[in-house]
Design a protein around this motif. Sequence first.
Motif, PDB file in Angstrom:
ATOM      1  N   ARG A 215      40.204  49.223  26.968  1.00 25.57           N
ATOM      2  CA  ARG A 215      39.904  48.069  27.819  1.00 25.57           C
ATOM      3  C   ARG A 215      40.839  48.084  29.009  1.00 25.57           C
ATOM      4  N   ARG A 216      40.652  47.118  29.923  1.00 27.11           N
ATOM      5  CA  ARG A 216      41.535  46.992  31.082  1.00 27.11           C
ATOM      6  C   ARG A 216      42.315  45.692  30.873  1.00 27.11           C
ATOM      7  N   VAL A 217      43.573  45.843  30.470  1.00 22.14           N
ATOM      8  CA  VAL A 217      44.363  44.723  29.935  1.00 22.14           C
ATOM      9  C   VAL A 217      45.457  44.312  30.912  1.00 22.14           C
TER      10      VAL A 217
ATOM     11  N   LEU B 104      43.934  39.401  41.776  1.00 24.23           N
ATOM     12  CA  LEU B 104      44.555  40.544  41.082  1.00 24.23           C
ATOM     13  C   LEU B 104      43.670  41.018  39.936  1.00 24.23           C
ATOM     14  N   MET B 105      43.166  40.068  39.141  1.00 21.29           N
ATOM     15  CA  MET B 105      42.333  40.437  37.990  1.00 21.29           C
ATOM     16  C   MET B 105      41.016  41.070  38.441  1.00 21.29           C
ATOM     17  N   GLN B 106      40.460  40.565  39.532  1.00 22.15           N
ATOM     18  CA  GLN B 106      39.199  41.146  40.030  1.00 22.15           C
ATOM     19  C   GLN B 106      39.456  42.544  40.586  1.00 22.15           C
ATOM     20  N   ALA B 107      40.556  42.678  41.321  1.00 27.43           N
ATOM     21  CA  ALA B 107      40.854  43.981  41.936  1.00 27.43           C
ATOM     22  C   ALA B 107      41.047  45.059  40.869  1.00 27.43           C
ATOM     23  N   HIS B 108      41.537  44.637  39.694  1.00 24.54           N
ATOM     24  CA  HIS B 108      41.808  45.637  38.644  1.00 24.54           C
ATOM     25  C   HIS B 108      40.785  45.568  37.505  1.00 24.54           C
ATOM     26  N   ALA B 109      39.691  44.821  37.730  1.00 17.27           N
ATOM     27  CA  ALA B 109      38.603  44.713  36.733  1.00 17.27           C
ATOM     28  C   ALA B 109      39.150  44.426  35.339  1.00 17.27           C
TER      29      ALA B 109
ATOM     30  N   LEU C 262      37.221  33.309  35.672  1.00 18.92           N
ATOM     31  CA  LEU C 262      36.503  34.596  35.631  1.00 18.92           C
ATOM     32  C   LEU C 262      35.832  34.846  34.280  1.00 18.92           C
ATOM     33  N   GLY C 263      36.071  33.937  33.322  1.00 19.08           N
ATOM     34  CA  GLY C 263      35.490  34.141  31.986  1.00 19.08           C
ATOM     35  C   GLY C 263      36.135  35.297  31.237  1.00 19.08           C
ATOM     36  N   VAL C 264      37.409  35.598  31.583  1.00 17.85           N
ATOM     37  CA  VAL C 264      38.134  36.705  30.934  1.00 17.85           C
ATOM     38  C   VAL C 264      38.837  36.169  29.673  1.00 17.85           C
TER      39      VAL C 264
END
Length: 253
Positions: A128-130, A184-189, A213-215
């Motif tokens: 995952r991208r954590v 930041l979270m969007q840029a790094h998915a 973002l629903g993360v």
Amino acid sequence: MPNILLLGGTTEASALARLLANAGVPATLSYAGRTDNPRPQPVPVRIGGFGGVTGLATYLRDRAITHLIDATHPFAATMSAHAIAAAREVGVPLVALSRPAWQPIAGDRWSRVPDIDSAVSALAGPARRVMLALGRMHVDAFAAQPQHHYLLRFVDAPDQPPALPRHTLIVDHGPFTSEGDRALMQAHAIDLVVCKNAGGIGAEAKLIAARELGVPVLMIDRPALPDRMEVYRPEDVLAWLDHDTASGTKRGV
Ligand code: 3Y8
Ligand code: NAP
């Protein structure tokens, strides 16, 4: 006249230091010395450990400290336990300026774990991208789950790269903004945020961004602490000081 030792390192400790300085109350703010350039303070600062409970008790006596205020981070459990023990040994009143634990609200996708090791175990599974928003001290534990791409955020640049094969390192210190953390979270998915239940406002940005973002968030609960007097607002510390000093005066008569 009071003579305060303020154990700092949080947004609330800095706010209290400003109140004490404005009120002309003699106080020293103490940092552990974990970061290269801690925030300048409006009161005298000391930096470095005390040398355990004994060292702190000696400091309290030698500096004729009249009140000990523990405004350290909820995960600074060792410092807080030492403060309780040293204050009791020397007979100095202690109050903790803490922050209520964050609670999930509508839209939050939290799963909770009791400690860092459980957070590592909870990351078993496909890559995952954590966003690992834990700072530097515990990052090596996550090498047990090398399959993920980690977004790390440290206060200072590390001496050597973190032991995670796939990572992006950001050097920045808060308080952060939800806009900044969302970008930041969007840029790094980012598809998972791992963080400590620090409470307060200085670290809350990533939770707001994750909600928007629903993360999902893997939330690490706080370590247990021995019982102590706790307040949640810097102003309440001043009220505690006034009350104690006033009652002290009565005692003193
Ligand atoms: C040295 C003092 C102020 C205080 C600001 C708060 C907010 C910004 C958010 C993320 C999470 C994290 C970390 C974090 C935040 C505030 C507050 C808070 C989290 C400074 C500071 C010191 C430290 C120590 C540092 C730890 C690290 C933790 C980064 C100053 C900036 C992750 C905690 O490199 C290291 O060794 C850093 C270690 C302990 C936790 C860790 O395990 O790495 N804080 N943070 C204090 C000292 O020497 O006594 O440099 O100015 C203070 C602040 N950090 O006055 O504005 O109030 O909580 N700090 C966490 O909450 O999870 C960052 O990235 O989203
Ligand atoms: P900790 O594990 O509870 O404490 C370890 C040792 O560091 C203590 O025994 C003490 O050394 C020294 N120490 C800790 N805080 C100190 C202070 N304010 N002044 C002087 N010495 C201190 O602490 P930590 O988690 O490493 O946190 C260190 C600092 O970072 C604290 O100021 C805390 O408020 C701040 N902080 C921590 C976090 C976090 O996630 N842990 C987050 C934000 C800010 P001796 O035994 O030698 O006295």
